[in-house]
Design an enzyme around this catalytic site. Structure first.
Site, short mmCIF file in Angstrom:
data_model
loop_
_atom_site.label_atom_id
_atom_site.label_comp_id
_atom_site.label_asym_id
_atom_site.label_seq_id
_atom_site.Cartn_x
_atom_site.Cartn_y
_atom_site.Cartn_z
N SER A 191 0.50 4.84 -0.17
CA SER A 191 -0.03 5.95 0.61
C SER A 191 0.59 7.27 0.13
O SER A 191 0.44 7.64 -1.03
CB SER A 191 0.22 5.69 2.10
OG SER A 191 -0.48 6.61 2.89
N ASP A 236 -11.00 3.01 3.07
CA ASP A 236 -9.75 3.65 3.49
C ASP A 236 -10.05 4.82 4.45
O ASP A 236 -10.78 5.74 4.10
CB ASP A 236 -8.98 4.16 2.27
CG ASP A 236 -7.51 4.38 2.56
OD1 ASP A 236 -7.18 4.87 3.66
OD2 ASP A 236 -6.68 4.08 1.67
N HIS A 248 -5.96 0.15 4.50
CA HIS A 248 -4.94 1.02 3.91
C HIS A 248 -3.58 0.33 3.79
O HIS A 248 -2.78 0.67 2.92
CB HIS A 248 -4.82 2.29 4.75
CG HIS A 248 -3.91 3.32 4.20
ND1 HIS A 248 -4.27 4.14 3.13
CD2 HIS A 248 -2.65 3.68 4.53
CE1 HIS A 248 -3.27 4.96 2.86
NE2 HIS A 248 -2.28 4.70 3.69
#
Length: 427
Positions: free
Chosen positions: A143, A377, A405
């Site tokens: 991320s 996502d 995610h």
């Protein structure tokens, strides 16, 4: 430095001193903490190093318990470094108490401006030189950690042996407004999917929202739970099991005519920023490159009228939950964020942010790299990730809807294994 053992691992704690501002190496210094993890049966120096960069911003590295999760796969090949990015975990803390000692909001904002991806990368370079003796290391970014990894390839590619990115390929030129336009659209789709799976939640969510409009409700800890704050529970919809968690939260929220203590406690656990104040004040700043964000998520929300709760409060429309967005009203409602209100506004108006990515350098990239792009996502729009994948020379990507995610965390090493195979040319 101290070492200790867990099941199947040997861990060593390290603390490093780095400049607050890498442009002024002789100025103020802060501490950065890193935890080294190696398989117990390979505790010698032979395995190559792998730096893990956590998602966020504002969260410390995972606290492992033996060879859990993706770490189990990583330890087969690497000596892993779990970095508490500056301001998080055991690194020099950024808290409301620490910021108050700096003086007024402009001074606090100048300090916090040093806590973005570019500074994290330069910290990592100092750590690498000390730990590895100057040898390049592999980097795994999840991320926001993926954003940092792309910055790493822009700033100091000579320090990277190979790069793995999971759910974190940023748009190289995507401003905050563009990011939120894409993410709001994805959040609308995720709301629709949630209500299709759990149709009873439509009425349950409306009932809670109507109760909050009619009553002044306070969470444990003193934060007010308004309709807008309730909507922000939708941030969890982007994780693999988040929709289920939200459903169970809505399943039985009342005790008589009031929201139950259990519901309020659970809501607080998902809404408060006590463990990550940096996330609240710097989330939008991760997208800023030469321009002010000016509370982008709040402004762009007005372009999506479905998020206005009025249609659910006064009619039969479903209440739409929001996603990974920070709003100015959060700094009014939460007593823990109220001391950061002025600096949050100062940062929102700051327009002197340096660029985080070097498109020219990335276009000539020679570091073997692979990225997992999650098709659905909710946090990192795939359209920007795909553009960046095409812009980084040699980057191999795996586009999948098998995971959300948090695929790195929930796949028990399968996502990392796939990226390692891509880099090595065996997938």
């Amino acid at each position: 430095m101290c070492s200790y053992r867990q099941r199947g691992t040997v861990l060593t704690d390290h603390t490093f001193t780095v400049p607050l501002d890498h442009g002024q190496p002789g100025g103020e210094r802060i501490e950065v903490f890193a935890r080294e993890v190696v398989a117990a049966d390979a505790a010698g120096p032979s395995r190559p190093w792998l730096l893990f960069l956590q998602g966020g911003p504002g969260f410390g590295a995972p606290r492992p318990s033996g060879r859990d999760g993706w770490l189990d796969r990583a330890l087969d090949d690497y000596r892993v470094v779990l970095l508490d990015q500056r301001g998080t975990g055991r690194s020099s803390p950024v808290s409301r108490q620490a910021l108050a000692r700096l003086g007024p909001a402009p001074a606090q904002a100048a300090y916090l401006a040093q806590f973005r991806a570019d500074s994290i990368v330069r910290d990592a370079e100092l750590v690498r030189r000390e730990l590895t003796g100057g040898q390049p290391w592999s980097v795994l970014g999840q991320s926001f950690g993926g954003f940092c990894t792309v910055s790493y390839l822009s700033i100091a590619p000579e320090g990277v042996r190979e790069a793995f990115i999971t759910g974190g390929l940023p748009g190289l030129d995507a401003a905050a407004d563009s990011v939120y336009r894409a993410t709001y659209a994805q959040v609308v789709a995720r709301n629709r999917a949630h209500y299709e799976q759990y149709p009873g939640d439509v009425e349950r969510a409306r009932r809670v929202a109507r109760h909050l409009r009619a009553n002044d409700v306070t969470l444990p800890g003193g934060a007010r739970l308004t309709v807008e704050a309730f909507q922000s529970l939708g941030q969890m919809l982007g994780s693999s099991t988040g929709g289920d968690v939200l459903h169970y939260l809505l399943e039985d929220p009342f005790a008589g005519g009031e929201l139950s203590d259990w519901f309020l406690h659970q809501a607080r656990s998902h809404l408060n920023f006590a463990g990550a104040p940096l996330y609240a004040v710097l989330h939008e700043a991760c997208y800023a490159q030469g321009q002010a964000t000016r509370w982008s998520a709040q402004r762009v929300r007005g372009e999506f009228p479905g998020f206005d709760p009025a249609a659910a409060l006064d009619g039969a429309a479903p209440l739409l939950f929001t996603g990974e967005m920070t709003y100015p009203w959060m700094f009014d409602l939460d007593p823990l964020l109220q001391p950061l209100r002025n600096v949050a506004h100062e940062l929102a108006e700051r327009d002197s942010w340096p660029r985080l990515y070097d498109a020219g350098r990335l276009g000539a990239n020679e570091v073997p790299a692979a990225a997992a792009i999650y098709f659905d996502d909710m946090y990192v729009p795939r359209e920007f990730s795909l553009e960046t994948a095409r812009a980084v020379q040699g980057l191999r990507c795996w586009v999948t809807n098998e995971y959300q995610h948090d695929g790195l965390r929930v796949s028990h090493g399968a996502v990392l294994d796939r990226l390692i195979a891509l880099v090595r040319g065996s997938a």
